[in-house]
Design an enzyme around this catalytic site. Sequence first.
Site, short mmCIF file in Angstrom:
data_model
loop_
_atom_site.label_atom_id
_atom_site.label_comp_id
_atom_site.label_asym_id
_atom_site.label_seq_id
_atom_site.Cartn_x
_atom_site.Cartn_y
_atom_site.Cartn_z
N PRO A 138 4.30 2.46 7.47
CG PRO A 138 4.88 0.59 8.74
CD PRO A 138 4.90 2.10 8.76
CD GLU A 139 1.15 3.73 10.09
OE1 GLU A 139 1.44 4.26 11.17
OE2 GLU A 139 1.81 3.95 9.04
CB VAL A 140 -1.48 1.92 3.37
CG1 VAL A 140 -2.11 3.24 3.80
CG2 VAL A 140 -0.10 2.15 2.77
NE ARG A 142 3.48 -3.90 8.56
CZ ARG A 142 4.35 -3.90 7.56
NH1 ARG A 142 3.97 -4.26 6.35
NH2 ARG A 142 5.62 -3.55 7.75
#
Length: 264
Positions: A138-140, A142
């Site tokens: 989910p990094e992008v 965040r």
Amino acid sequence: MTETPLLLTREGAVARLTLNRPERRNAMNSAMGAAIDTALDELAADTTTRVVIISGAGGHFCAGLDLTQVGAVGNTEAERAAAAQARNHATGQRFIRLSSLPQIVIAAVQGAAHAGGLGWVCAADFAIATADARFCAPEVRRGLVPAQILPWLVRRMGRSAAMRMTLRADVIDAAEAGRLGLVHQVVADAAALDAAVTAIIADIRQGAPMALAETKALIAALGPLSPEGYAEAGAQAFAKCAAGPEAKEGIAAFKEKRAAHWVG
């Protein structure tokens, strides 16, 4: 609050690494990182252990980096970026070290395996998941980048599937993870997971320890995980994003359970 962020236990020739911050879905903080480093040192020098099982306590595998640590160290943007770069680089090195252990490594996955948790899944030689496991990069969403897990995802799943996971950044279930090649086997529940791990251990015991270790080394020698300099470039990219306004907004939105302002 959990006092011991990592448990290292042994059952004969089998060692178990249990990520042990169940109240945070086993998210990785600096204390857990230091404990993992110590455990990896011990296992790398261990000539009696043949199998290492990595799992998470409390029904979840690992939710990735503890986001409360992003931007928490340093008084200036430059100091925060330097801390994020060092932390991200160290995380990547831990994945490499787990993968490089002479023992056979099995990831036993239940619940959430998100972000950096995917690094542990892919750095293991075998990954078995229960049907209720969920996987996400989910990094992008965040305001961050999946810097250190990306080479592992590409190696395990291929570039196309890794792109799908990291750019779409949605949650996939265990069946889809199996279809994409992220995990090797999906089983019904915790009891079936234990049985599947036991079956792998039984097979591994049929192989000679040195032959198994040398085979792992030869597979690794077939090609590098990533181009030279990637780990440092990835850490710099992570630090740049982590110290910037997007990460501040993305993490705040995650904590407040709302959409980030860029969602539209």
